[in-house]
Write a protein that holds these residues in place. Structure first.
Motif, mmCIF file in Angstrom:
data_model
loop_
_atom_site.group_PDB
_atom_site.id
_atom_site.type_symbol
_atom_site.label_atom_id
_atom_site.label_comp_id
_atom_site.label_asym_id
_atom_site.label_seq_id
_atom_site.Cartn_x
_atom_site.Cartn_y
_atom_site.Cartn_z
ATOM 1 N N ASP A 245 9.331 18.155 -5.784
ATOM 2 C CA ASP A 245 8.864 17.764 -7.217
ATOM 3 C C ASP A 245 8.105 16.686 -7.184
ATOM 4 O O ASP A 245 7.093 16.449 -8.009
ATOM 5 N N LEU A 246 8.127 15.530 -6.254
ATOM 6 C CA LEU A 246 7.191 14.471 -6.396
ATOM 7 C C LEU A 246 5.942 14.916 -5.833
ATOM 8 O O LEU A 246 4.881 14.261 -6.087
ATOM 9 N N VAL A 247 5.788 15.800 -4.828
ATOM 10 C CA VAL A 247 4.535 16.156 -4.346
ATOM 11 C C VAL A 247 3.785 16.894 -5.270
ATOM 12 O O VAL A 247 2.511 16.813 -5.284
ATOM 13 N N ALA A 248 4.536 17.711 -6.141
ATOM 14 C CA ALA A 248 3.922 18.480 -7.209
ATOM 15 C C ALA A 248 3.524 17.684 -8.417
ATOM 16 O O ALA A 248 2.466 18.196 -9.320
ATOM 17 N N ALA A 253 5.381 10.832 -9.142
ATOM 18 C CA ALA A 253 5.487 10.005 -7.947
ATOM 19 C C ALA A 253 4.710 8.575 -8.099
ATOM 20 O O ALA A 253 5.373 7.808 -7.475
ATOM 21 N N ARG A 254 3.843 8.540 -8.841
ATOM 22 C CA ARG A 254 3.319 7.023 -8.962
ATOM 23 C C ARG A 254 4.086 6.249 -9.690
ATOM 24 O O ARG A 254 4.235 5.031 -9.334
ATOM 25 N N GLU A 255 4.832 6.820 -10.688
ATOM 26 C CA GLU A 255 5.815 5.808 -11.611
ATOM 27 C C GLU A 255 6.889 5.437 -10.652
ATOM 28 O O GLU A 255 7.424 4.351 -10.670
ATOM 29 N N LYS A 256 7.531 6.470 -10.035
ATOM 30 C CA LYS A 256 8.658 6.240 -9.137
ATOM 31 C C LYS A 256 8.028 5.073 -7.906
ATOM 32 O O LYS A 256 9.098 4.137 -7.277
ATOM 33 N N GLY A 257 7.087 5.295 -7.454
ATOM 34 C CA GLY A 257 6.608 4.350 -6.422
ATOM 35 C C GLY A 257 6.299 2.897 -7.012
ATOM 36 O O GLY A 257 6.521 2.046 -6.186
ATOM 37 N N ARG A 258 5.896 2.601 -8.102
ATOM 38 C CA ARG A 258 5.668 1.543 -8.785
ATOM 39 C C ARG A 258 7.072 0.828 -8.800
ATOM 40 O O ARG A 258 7.154 -0.259 -8.521
ATOM 41 N N ARG A 259 7.998 1.698 -9.111
ATOM 42 C CA ARG A 259 9.489 0.952 -9.356
ATOM 43 C C ARG A 259 9.988 0.470 -7.938
ATOM 44 O O ARG A 259 10.603 -0.275 -7.566
ATOM 45 N N ALA A 260 9.528 1.509 -7.000
ATOM 46 C CA ALA A 260 9.901 1.128 -5.661
ATOM 47 C C ALA A 260 9.511 -0.183 -5.062
ATOM 48 O O ALA A 260 10.053 -1.239 -4.523
ATOM 49 N N ARG A 261 8.093 -0.338 -5.515
ATOM 50 C CA ARG A 261 7.607 -1.774 -5.018
ATOM 51 C C ARG A 261 8.344 -2.837 -5.663
ATOM 52 O O ARG A 261 8.519 -3.927 -4.978
ATOM 53 N N GLU A 262 8.417 -2.731 -7.035
ATOM 54 C CA GLU A 262 9.253 -3.903 -7.723
ATOM 55 C C GLU A 262 10.420 -4.069 -6.918
ATOM 56 O O GLU A 262 11.058 -5.143 -6.948
ATOM 57 N N PHE A 263 11.223 -2.961 -6.734
ATOM 58 C CA PHE A 263 12.514 -3.020 -6.246
ATOM 59 C C PHE A 263 12.595 -3.770 -4.626
ATOM 60 O O PHE A 263 13.294 -4.669 -4.400
ATOM 61 N N ALA A 264 11.697 -3.503 -4.055
ATOM 62 C CA ALA A 264 11.594 -4.040 -2.594
ATOM 63 C C ALA A 264 10.915 -5.585 -2.758
ATOM 64 O O ALA A 264 11.530 -6.249 -1.902
ATOM 65 N N LEU A 265 9.955 -5.857 -3.564
ATOM 66 C CA LEU A 265 9.519 -7.136 -3.811
ATOM 67 C C LEU A 265 10.860 -8.074 -4.159
ATOM 68 O O LEU A 265 10.874 -9.257 -3.731
#
Length: 286
Positions: A245-248, A253-265
């Motif tokens: 689903d993310l590949v497609a 993918a970009r939105e979840k990646g943005r949240r991933a970066r926020e969480f990691a920081l």
């Protein structure tokens, strides 16, 4: 502080030596030294060094620290079973675990334990996701096999696997690490397949880059990955579906990646990591 430590895990050490202290790293034949890393550290002969404290990461290093230097033992690994007694159970020193899972599972007896979670040098928001493929970083995937989920990788095809012992960039040295981050950032989603290892720094680095992540819900990964940043489950079929689903869907993918970066920081930033280490080392020195 003058801190003696051997170069064992390059990515962890890369974060640790950012703390502004004097880092003394045994060079050949006593250790690997800087191994080409541009760290602000000094290669030393451990038998001749004068340090305030030593961070020991392997049992044989305990006897190589000069007498009179306080020691703390850094445990990177998970036990082979929850009932396994740690080799330093009953020790009068301090064991530092890198994850709460490891602290929970190791039987350390009466030895004092502390958890200092990973902190990552932020590679920056590099994510482009231009390639509709998954990526994984696994060192020595053939030798480590099921422990790191090598057998699961074909189910996520197309997937590019990076790390030592693969044909891709191995991330050795800081130049190689930069190149690895740039290549990861071009892939649409990061896949984390280890069944039984400590929390991989490559997963946290991928999140810092801004990649959405899909992970097995095992060991410490359940604290690092939430549904908001990708997907986490013990059902591999669910993870394969989420990856597709993310590949497609590049926008998803970009939105979840943005949240991933926020969480990691927020949870795996460098400042808290270095601050917690300063507190623990000062306690050990007394």
């Amino acid at each position: 502080m003058r801190i003696l430590l051997w170069h064992v895990h390059g990515s962890w050490t890369h974060s640790f030596v950012q703390g502004g202290h004097d880092y003394l790293i045994p060079g050949p034949p006593h250790g690997t030294g800087l191994a080409g890393r541009p760290w602000e550290a000094t290669e030393v002969d451990p038998s001749e060094v004068d340090a305030d404290v030593a961070v020991v990461q392997r049992l044989d290093e305990l006897s190589r620290v000069p007498a009179g230097i306080p020691q703390v033992y850094l445990e990177h690994n998970t036990p082979s079973a929850p009932a396994q007694e740690h080799p330093l159970a009953g020790w009068d020193g301090t064991i530092v675990h890198v994850t709460h899972f490891n602290d929970l599972m190791w039987d350390c007896g009466t030895t004092r334990t502390v958890v200092i979670e990973h902190g990552v040098v932020d590679p920056g928001p590099l994510y482009t996701g231009e390639l509709p493929r998954a990526a994984a970083v696994i060192n020595e995937p053939v030798r480590r096999g099921r422990i790191v989920g090598t057998d699961l990788l074909p189910r996520f095809d197309p997937i590019d696997v990076f790390g030592m012992g693969t044909e891709q960039i191995g991330g050795m040295g800081d130049h190689g690490l930069d190149a690895l981050h740039r290549e990861l950032a071009r892939r649409r989603v990061y896949v984390h397949t280890p069944r039984w290892t400590s929390l991989g720094l490559s997963l946290l680095e991928a999140m810092h880059i801004g990649m959405p992540v899909v992970a097995l819900a095992s060991t410490e990964a359940i604290r690092a990955v939430t549904a908001e940043v990708g997907a986490i489950s013990t059902n591999v079929g669910e993870l394969v579906s989420a990856t597709r689903d993310l590949v497609a869907d590049p926008d998803l993918a970009r939105e979840k990646g943005r949240r991933a970066r926020e969480f990691a920081l927020a949870h795996y930033g460098l400042d808290a990591f270095l601050r917690n280490w300063d507190v623990t080392l000062k306690e050990v020195i007394g």
